[in-house]
Design an enzyme around this catalytic site. Structure first.
Site, PDB file in Angstrom:
ATOM      1  CG  ASP A  63      11.809 103.637  59.366  1.00 24.03           C
ATOM      2  OD1 ASP A  63      12.717 102.856  59.310  1.00 24.03           O
ATOM      3  OD2 ASP A  63      11.484 104.289  58.628  1.00 24.03           O
TER       4      ASP A  63
HETATM    5  N1  DQQ Z   1      11.686 103.227  56.126  1.00 25.67           N
HETATM    6  C1  DQQ Z   1      12.616 104.470  55.568  1.00 25.67           C
HETATM    7  C2  DQQ Z   1      11.836 105.559  55.524  1.00 25.67           C
HETATM    8  C3  DQQ Z   1      10.348 105.250  55.019  1.00 25.67           C
HETATM    9  C4  DQQ Z   1      10.256 103.818  55.743  1.00 25.67           C
HETATM   10  C5  DQQ Z   1      13.833 104.441  56.385  1.00 25.67           C
HETATM   11  C6  DQQ Z   1       9.554 102.783  54.924  1.00 25.67           C
HETATM   12  O1  DQQ Z   1      12.191 106.554  54.742  1.00 25.67           O
HETATM   13  O2  DQQ Z   1       9.439 106.015  55.393  1.00 25.67           O
HETATM   14  O3  DQQ Z   1      14.084 103.228  57.034  1.00 25.67           O
HETATM   15  O4  DQQ Z   1       9.443 101.884  55.619  1.00 25.67           O
END
Ligand code: DQQ
Length: 582
Positions: A63
């Site tokens: 992300d």
């Molecule tokens: N990736 C998820 C999120 C979390 C993060 C979404 C963890 O919800 O915070 O891809 O790497």
């Protein structure tokens, strides 16, 4: 074309079965740990690596976790595993890169790593906010023991450093704990950028699962340090998966200037609430009811399969920010690899970020439009142009003169007649991927399929097709756009679905449908109808590794002739993306 595939995966249209094994919603500690990297085969390490998309020199990213423009510098903070090319429980830190143009990036040291009881199992997604005095702050989700998710605060050590190289975790972390009745403490994450309410207080939303509801929980603060939960969510829904990475922003219908959420929002503005849910980033358009302090969608659609998507392909966990340099709102997302994890380990990297896109609201107030930021055009070279082409049923026009592995292609298709449009079935909206499989490029239609064939081998054993089909629905026309990967690779391992999405177009007024496709080795980003439907795809054609040359064609396979008043294409140069020194 043929829909049957020689790799045994053709015709398979269900989205999830072969997607990478890591499940992101809800994340669980069972995700397997990093394995030892095997010897890296030359081919895998260089061939599919993108030339102008954002990625670190090595290792895993996911992300986008914080974006901002600060003292002349763009900052991208991201989920990053400093140790290997896999997402591993307990390893996730915040990578940090800076840029002056959103195209070329320099990687700095990770700003935070899990080293504290409030984030010992991971520094997960969050957002940056620039406070009223110009001070940047970051709120992020920390995973403490037993997958208890809390929200932590981070300050720059030296705010006069435009690169914001060093950050300090606040002494009173966590600043928000999962203490709400009914809240699943392992599903409480990804705080948004802050915005200011009419009472002058800061607000943020946090993705959460509360009883059987999925929600963007609302919190208020005077000083960004101590937070109180508002007794109702910003918005919630009981028929979807957990909402990860919510994003909340104001937009003006038909106006592509962005709005800054930390000042008051002008009258007439609408709001968009985006949530990452399942495998897609979906959004609702509505108003922010200031009296109720809640988001109210313009239309209530219970079935979340019908919610519009920011992107209909391999694109997740997007985030937007207000770019005060150019007065626009920019969004971008994470596109994960679609090959198998052992290939990622062999390549030594996994995950890219899409090209940043300007995002705004269409003049009908119903749908968001996106377009790659203008800065990316600085990489264009070797322009070729064609005007006045006519594509009859079965025609394929080869586009020569550009590097077909690294290209930017813009085509306008003009419909010569709209009478041949076939009837639209609204049930297709529930599963556009399935419809793209049924109505592939080899299936003749009334108007369409027409579009672009890219990354094609000499004998067409391998090719990727981005195409349109036009349907008539009562008083309006619905356009299907597909990015069909079923024949994209003769290699058996990659995940090769046919992605798709629909958009409405007033063909009585406007007979032209535009397609822009950015090809960057293993990444293909397509923007249909001026950015009404965007589809990001990941492809791993063997032709790229073996031959180093592929074909690209404009084609029509519908009974109605389609004109091409303008076709332009460019080779895209390499950008300097997080190049390692030395
Ligand atoms: N990736 C998820 C999120 C979390 C993060 C979404 C963890 O919800 O915070 O891809 O790497």
């Amino acid at each position: 074309f043929s829909n049957s595939s020689s790799n045994g995966s053709g015709g398979r249209c269900s989205l999830c079965p072969q997607s990478p094994e890591v499940s992101f919603c809800p994340l669980s500690p069972e995700v397997s740990p990093c394995s030892q990297s095997p010897e890296v085969p030359y081919i895998v390490s260089t061939t599919y690596r993108t030339a102008y998309h954002f990625q670190p020199p090595r290792n895993w990213i996911n992300d986008i976790s914080g974006l901002m423009y600060y003292k002349g510098i763009y900052h991208n903070f991201y989920q990053y595993n400093p140790h290997c090319a896999l997402w591993c429980w307990g390893d996730i830190a915040w990578g940090h890169s800076v840029s002056t143009d959103l195209v070329n990036w320099i990687q700095l040291e990770p700003v935070i790593e899990p080293d504290n009881p409030s984030d010992i199992d991971g520094c997960w997604t969050g957002s940056a906010t620039i406070l009223s005095g110009g001070q940047p702050v970051i709120l992020y989700t920390g995973v403490s023991r037993d997958n208890c998710q809390v929200q932590n605060l981070l300050f720059p050590k030296n705010p006069s450093d435009p690169y914001l190289r060093e950050w300090t975790k606040a002494g009173n972390n966590p600043v928000i704990q999962p203490v709400v009745p009914g809240l699943n403490r392992s599903c409480f994450r990804d705080p948004t950028t802050g915005w200011i309410g009419p009472d002058g207080l800061w607000r943020i939303a946090v993705g959460a699962q509360l009883y059987s509801y999925n929600a963007a929980l609302l919190y208020k603060s005077e000083d960004f340090l101590s937070w109180t939960r508002v007794d109702h969510p910003l918005y919630s829904h009981n028929l979807s998966n957990m909402w990860e990475c919510p994003d909340f922003f104001a937009v003006l219908p038909g106006n592509n200037s962005g709005l800054d959420m930390s000042v008051s929002i002008p009258r007439g503005a609408k709001h968009a609430l985006k949530m990452s849910v399942g495998y897609f980033d979906k959004y609702l358009i509505g108003v922010y009811d200031l009296k109720r302090d809640a988001f109210v969608p313009d239309t209530i659609v219970d079935d979340c399969r019908l919610w519009l998507r920011i992107d209909y392909g391999d694109f997740y966990a997007s985030k937007s920010f207000f770019d005060s340099k150019k007065g626009r709102r920019i969004i971008w997302g994470w596109s994960q690899e679609a090959d198998c994890r052992s290939d990622d380990v062999a390549k030594g990297w996994a995950g890219i970020h899409t090209i940043p896109r300007t995002i705004w609201l269409d003049s009908d107030g119903k749908q968001l439009l996106q377009w790659p930021v203008d800065e990316i055009e600085s990489l264009r070279t070797n322009e070729i142009n064609h005007q006045g082409l006519e594509l009859n049923k079965g025609d394929m026009f080869e586009i020569n003169g550009v590097d077909t592995f690294q290209a930017d292609v813009e085509i306008y298709f003009e419909l010569t007649s709209i009478n041949a449009a076939e009837p639209f079935d609204p049930s297709w909206l529930l599963d556009p991927e399935k419809h793209c499989c049924e109505a592939g490029a080899s299936v003749h239609g009334g108007i369409g399929p027409f579009g672009l064939v890219i990354l094609a081998s000499n004998n067409m054993d391998e090719h990727t097709v981005v195409h349109f089909r036009v349907y008539k629905s009562q008083q309006k026309y619905m356009i299907l756009m597909c990015s069909d990967l079923r024949r994209s690779s003769i290699r058996p391992s990659p995940y090769t679905p046919a992605y798709g999405g629909f958009f409405e177009l007033d063909l009585a007024k406007e007979r032209k449908i535009s397609l822009r496709t950015l090809i960057d080795r293993s990444a293909v980003e397509s923007f249909g109808g001026g950015g009404r439907v965007c589809i990001t795809s990941r492809v791993y054609p063997a032709v790229l590794a073996d031959v180093g040359r592929a074909h690209m064609y404009a084609f029509n396979n519908g009974s109605a002739t389609v004109r091409v008043p303008q076709l332009s294409a460019w080779t895209m140069r390499n950008a300097h993306v997080n190049v390692e020194n030395g």
